[in-house]
Design a protein around this motif. Sequence first.
Motif, short mmCIF file in Angstrom:
data_model
loop_
_atom_site.label_atom_id
_atom_site.label_comp_id
_atom_site.label_asym_id
_atom_site.label_seq_id
_atom_site.Cartn_x
_atom_site.Cartn_y
_atom_site.Cartn_z
N GLU A 1 33.44 31.19 12.73
CA GLU A 1 33.61 30.05 11.82
C GLU A 1 35.05 29.57 11.74
OE1 GLU A 1 32.10 31.61 8.20
OE2 GLU A 1 30.01 31.67 8.90
N GLY A 2 35.93 30.15 12.55
CA GLY A 2 37.31 29.72 12.59
C GLY A 2 38.21 30.32 11.54
N ARG A 3 37.75 31.38 10.88
CA ARG A 3 38.55 32.04 9.86
C ARG A 3 39.25 33.28 10.42
NH1 ARG A 3 35.30 34.22 6.19
NH2 ARG A 3 33.32 33.74 7.22
N ALA A 4 40.36 33.64 9.81
CA ALA A 4 41.11 34.82 10.24
C ALA A 4 40.65 36.05 9.45
CB ALA A 4 42.61 34.62 10.06
N VAL A 5 40.87 37.23 10.03
CA VAL A 5 40.50 38.50 9.40
C VAL A 5 41.74 39.38 9.34
CG1 VAL A 5 39.00 40.51 9.51
CG2 VAL A 5 38.16 38.30 10.35
N ARG A 6 41.95 40.01 8.18
CA ARG A 6 43.10 40.87 7.98
C ARG A 6 42.71 42.35 8.08
NH1 ARG A 6 48.61 39.79 7.99
NH2 ARG A 6 48.96 37.67 7.24
N PHE A 7 43.54 43.12 8.78
CA PHE A 7 43.43 44.57 8.82
C PHE A 7 44.81 45.13 8.50
CE2 PHE A 7 40.12 43.02 11.58
CZ PHE A 7 39.03 43.83 11.32
N GLY A 8 45.15 45.18 7.22
CA GLY A 8 46.49 45.61 6.85
C GLY A 8 47.52 44.64 7.42
N PRO A 9 48.46 45.10 8.23
CA PRO A 9 49.49 44.20 8.78
C PRO A 9 49.00 43.34 9.94
CG PRO A 9 49.83 46.42 9.58
CD PRO A 9 48.72 46.51 8.58
N PHE A 10 47.81 43.62 10.47
CA PHE A 10 47.29 42.85 11.60
C PHE A 10 46.49 41.65 11.11
CE2 PHE A 10 47.67 47.19 13.28
CZ PHE A 10 48.44 46.97 14.41
N ARG A 11 46.61 40.55 11.81
CA ARG A 11 45.83 39.34 11.53
C ARG A 11 45.11 38.94 12.83
NH1 ARG A 11 46.14 33.69 11.73
NH2 ARG A 11 45.32 32.61 9.87
N VAL A 12 43.79 38.87 12.76
CA VAL A 12 42.98 38.54 13.93
C VAL A 12 42.32 37.18 13.71
CG1 VAL A 12 41.08 39.28 15.41
CG2 VAL A 12 42.52 40.99 14.31
N ASP A 13 42.43 36.29 14.70
CA ASP A 13 41.76 34.99 14.62
C ASP A 13 41.25 34.62 16.00
OD1 ASP A 13 43.97 34.02 16.08
OD2 ASP A 13 45.01 33.35 14.27
N GLY A 14 40.79 33.40 16.15
CA GLY A 14 40.21 32.98 17.42
C GLY A 14 41.19 32.90 18.56
N GLU A 15 42.49 32.95 18.26
CA GLU A 15 43.50 32.81 19.30
C GLU A 15 44.06 34.15 19.76
OE1 GLU A 15 44.07 29.87 20.61
OE2 GLU A 15 42.63 29.03 19.18
N GLY A 16 43.98 35.18 18.91
CA GLY A 16 44.53 36.47 19.30
C GLY A 16 44.82 37.33 18.08
#
Length: 251
Positions: free
Chosen positions: A168-183
């Motif tokens: 859906e184009g949203r980012a996901v947080r894992f503590g200091p990491f941020r994951v989205d559709g670009e990387g």
Amino acid sequence: MPFPSRPLGDPVRTFDARTGRRRALAWLVLLTLAGLALLTASAVHFAAGRPLLGAAVAAAGLGYLAAAGWIARRSAVRGPAPVVVLHEGGVAVSGTPGYAWEDLASVAMSGVRRKRRGVTRWRFDVTTADGRVLRFGDALPDVRVLGEAIVARTGAVALPRHLRALEEGRAVRFGPFRVDGEGVAKDGRRLPWDAVRDVVIANGLVTVRAAGGADGLTATAAATPDALVLAELCRRARARARRAPVPPPRR
């Protein structure tokens, strides 16, 4: 025994820290009494003019007291002694209402290996949907078995949710990491999916390794909730990015 206030299904296994505490307290009392008795005996030997024997007995007594001090410093005899029951549908912890798998927001898992003893000390910090943190450590017997079961169950719930977020184009947080559709990004530095090699979890660290030997992104496992979910999410997102059709060049 914790009795959850909501149905969680059949119980699977109980993890009771009270057994270890009782054992540790028994050893603490025995070692302390033995150490004090030996120090008393050493004083008698010194008074009787037997200094060598008195010194040897005193050394043994101090050794017993040192062992008692080591036990007293352990978490097994300090703080609460939780009882945790693993159920088919969730986990019940003494002093809480019990939590279904859907009620657990994330799990931060860390294991530190002590080189001198060759033992890994495990800790699992479970954050619930209402913001409470359930901390499970070595005070619980077989805590790794409990923690890995919680990680597996909560991960099975979290992974589909995070995949939908990326779609859906949203980012996901894992503590200091941020994951989205670009990387994947951390601290202002980004690795696009074609530069991500894999995610490695080892020696208390979580590393998003870069392709071609470039520097990756690293954080401590304790600060990275759902690290295994992060690894699987990156694997799937990277594979999907590679399968995505390349748009034709504009004329």
